[in-house]
Design an enzyme around this catalytic site. Structure first.
Site, mmCIF file in Angstrom:
data_model
loop_
_atom_site.group_PDB
_atom_site.id
_atom_site.type_symbol
_atom_site.label_atom_id
_atom_site.label_comp_id
_atom_site.label_asym_id
_atom_site.label_seq_id
_atom_site.Cartn_x
_atom_site.Cartn_y
_atom_site.Cartn_z
ATOM 1 C CD GLN A 162 -2.817 1.028 2.468
ATOM 2 O OE1 GLN A 162 -3.804 0.323 2.374
ATOM 3 N NE2 GLN A 162 -2.518 1.689 3.568
ATOM 4 C CD GLU A 197 -18.157 -3.290 5.862
ATOM 5 O OE1 GLU A 197 -17.586 -3.660 6.900
ATOM 6 O OE2 GLU A 197 -18.489 -2.128 5.658
#
Length: 726
Positions: free
Chosen positions: A474, A593
């Site tokens: 990331q 989710e």
């Protein structure tokens, strides 16, 4: 969320709160506080008959005893609301008396307490009371320690020391030789009383078959439940004041010191609620008395201190007005301190919990799924069996094409599974001993590509990523930006060939090993802060111009990296979503989710090692271990409560935010105490000390990574408590 999290408990709490607001308005409580003379002992409050008619005195008792057919958790929900309302009078003491009598076996007095025709109170210790056999009963002599609402009770449950140990008796307050002298100092709205017995004859039929540990456990749960309400009221009062009270031209809730204090109060309240919730459940369902006692002690240690601490902090936030008699804040403090004085400080309960844990008491948290989950497990059985016996990486490769590696995702990558199906699949995986390797950063990459990626991007990256074949990093954080991810200086300039990237990223985990990265870069330098940002996919192995420089951390390891982009050319199709809409992509969470909750013991290996050593440590260290045990069990309970809400189709609430704030500091404290206990060997950092020292040093990143604790406190204060943004 309150102690109760089911729809029925939320409705109960709402109904109780409304009824109390009508039946016992604040001015009536103030009248008790401001009265020139103390209330007449034995006179029942004006609301008493209504409380009984509503069934609130007996919600936890079986219907055959005049109760509502509920459990102790139902009573905890009621008492939390009573604590929030600072309800005066003997509601808590009489409810405790009925719970003790009911737990001791069938008893005719329970029905009277349920109906409110008798008022009960319970002494939490024998004091100097003694019991001597006499004809068809016992003679009591001596004085009990202060008894909550003792002077208002018709029926007193009193322990006394005898030749055979501590015995418990149900004694009519009007019995000859028994006197009750009310105290007025600490809490005039609900005074304690000194109970003195002088040759009081108690018939044999009034001997109560219970034990002191069971009584104290019930008292711990119920006083802790009420303390949650007191703490919640203090938090609400403080936060509402912080929104409107201005200093230096700004609401004080904008000042970070006030904001963090309010957020910390919220964390304490939610932690206490989770522990009390489980302690009330354990009181009814747990077969091992030591486990019941341990979780009751953990709940009391947290909740009583939460009420006491939040009440003090409420006065601090209120400032001068909080120190006046006219404001109710001191009533919250009085209510909290009386509970602690009667039942003991937090450390006393922590020491008891550690002693029980050292003896082997453990509370397993298990999630019970609805009946329909069985069909999901049956459907998953054959697919999961194909991965049985494989290592985690191979198991992921085997299950990814079937959707069972990520069932929460939409087809064809997942199963569009709702929370119940997801959890059923987890149970089947556990049953067959199948473990899947972790996806790391890819856990966030996959939902973003599903929501905003092109068909080509999805086809190229999703299945290989879910198979574990692609390692991602990331590339968000930048020097000087810290947790403010939108403060980007890395530039993305559109060219005929694609996108030219220049800039620097930092704290990038695993960049030196990653196959691909997700990159945020500014595409429009003139756009507002959270606009003009692009979200890019970067081939870390084959893109010229990327310079990865590992950072040596305080542990000596190099897990993080600086990453430099020098005229790095990315193809035009490297951007995900709109070129200027990267912030939306970065914040994306998939509607369906992932839900996770495995049946678990709540003490991890680090805490278990500390508990194993607790017998050789002094009281201060043992109390610290008890505090860690309370945190660990609270974390498990918060996780279970959050998952249960999701299974019910509700929003997860504050649980995720609170869990992160508690967990990171908890892990740090476990690592710190483990190092301290090594003594000089910890300074050497060799042999056994090497691993412990590394764990301590490594733990310092936990409250920094993923947003510092201080930033998280801001988020909690602003998004959950509604305090003004700075």
């Amino acid at each position: 969320m309150g102690i109760g999290i089911t729809e029925e408990h939320r409705e109960l709490a709402h109904a109780v709160r409304g009824w109390l607001a009508r039946a016992v308005p604040p001015q009536e409580i103030r009248a008790l506080l401001d009265a020139d003379a103390p209330a007449t002992p034995g006179v029942r409050p004006g609301y008493w008959d209504g409380l009984a008619e509503q069934g609130l005195l007996a919600v936890h008792l079986p219907e055959e005893h005049g109760g509502g057919g509920g459990r102790l958790l139902d009573l905890a929900v009621v008492l939390e609301e009573a604590g929030r309302a600072t309800l005066p009078g003997p509601c808590l003491s009489s409810s405790l008396a009925s719970a003790v009598l009911h737990g001791a076996g069938p008893h005719g007095l329970v029905r009277d307490l349920a109906a409110g025709t008798r008022v009960g109170a319970v002494a939490l210790g024998p004091g100097t009371l003694t019991a001597v056999e006499h004809e068809d009963g016992h003679l009591l002599d001596g004085t009990a320690p202060p008894v909550l609402s003792g002077a208002d009770a018709d029926l007193l449950l009193l322990p006394a020391e005898s030749a055979t140990g501590t015995l418990w008796f149900a004694v009519d307050a009007a019995t000859e030789g028994l006197t009750a002298r009310p105290h007025q100092g600490a809490d005039p709205t609900r005074p304690t009383a000194e109970i003195h017995a002088e040759a009081v004859l108690v018939p044999a039929a009034r001997l109560v078959r219970t034990d002191t540990a069971r009584v104290r456990d019930l008292a711990a749960v119920l006083l802790a439940a009420e303390a949650c309400g007191t703490a919640a009221k203090a938090l609400h009062t403080a936060a509402e004041h912080a929104k409107v009270r201005e200093q230096f031209g700004r609401p004080i809730g904008q000042f970070q010191g006030v904001k963090h204090l309010c957020a910390d109060m919220l964390v304490r309240v939610e932690r206490a609620r989770a522990l009390v919730w489980d302690a009330a459940r354990a009181a009814d369902e747990e077969k091992d008395p030591d486990v019941r006692s341990m979780v009751a002690a953990l709940a009391a240690s947290d909740a009583l201190d939460a009420a006491y601490g939040c009440a003090k902090d409420c006065i601090q936030i209120l400032g001068g007005i909080g120190f006046t008699w006219e404001h109710d804040a001191h009533l919250y403090l009085r209510r909290a301190l009386v509970a602690r004085q009667l039942l003991g400080t937090g450390d006393s309960h922590r020491l008891r919990a550690v002693r029980l844990a050292e003896g082997g008491a453990r509370r397993a948290l298990a999630l019970e799924l609805p009946a329909g989950a069985a069909a999901h497990r049956t459907a998953a059985r054959d697919a999961v069996a194909t991965a049985r016996g494989l290592d985690p990486k191979a198991a992921r490769r085997a299950l990814a094409p079937t959707g069972y590696a990520a069932p929460h995702l939409p087809a064809p990558y997942g199963l569009d599974a709702d929370p119940v199906q997801q959890l059923a699949i987890q149970q089947e995986l556990a049953e067959q001993g199948v473990k899947l390797s972790d996806l790391g950063i890819a856990t966030w990459v996959v939902p973003s590509l599903l929501a905003h990626g092109t068909a080509e991007q999805q086809e190229r990256y999703l299945l290989p990523t879910l198979r574990g074949e692609l390692l991602w990093c990331q590339l968000f954080s930048e020097p000087g930006a810290g947790s403010d991810l939108a403060s980007l200086r890395t530039r993305a300039e559109r060219t005929e060939e694609g996108w030219r990237i220049n800039g620097q990223k930092v704290w990038t985990s695993a960049a030196q090993w990653a196959d691909h990265g997700i990159l945020l870069a500014r595409t429009d330098p003139d756009a507002p802060k959270h606009q003009g940002i692009g979200y890019f996919l970067v081939d870390m192995k084959n893109t010229p111009g990327i310079d990865i420089r590992p950072l040596k951390e305080i542990t000596g390891d190099s897990l993080f990296n600086e990453v430099y982009f020098d005229d790095v050319l990315l193809p035009a199709d490297a951007v995900v979503g709109e070129p200027d809409g990267g912030w939306r992509v970065a914040r994306n969470t998939l509607g369906n989710e992932r839900v996770h909750m495995a049946d678990q013991m709540t003490f991890d290996t680090g805490l278990e090692a500390l508990i194993a050593r607790s017998g050789e440590l002094d009281g201060a260290c043992r109390a610290r271990i008890g505090a860690l045990a309370a945190e660990a069990h609270a974390l498990g309970c918060i996780g279970l409560r959050t998952t249960m809400r999701q299974v019910s189709g509700l929003e997860p609430g504050a649980g995720a935010s609170v869990r992160k704030l508690v967990q990171t500091t908890h892990q740090q404290k476990v690592a710190e105490l483990a190092l301290e206990l090594l003594g000089p060997a910890g300074a050497a950092g060799e042999g056994p000390g090497e691993r412990v020292l590394h764990g301590f040093l490594m733990s310092r990143c936990l409250t920094i990574a993923g947003g510092t604790t201080q930033v998280q406190l801001n988020v909690v204060a602003e998004r959950i408590l509604g305090l003004p943004r700075d």
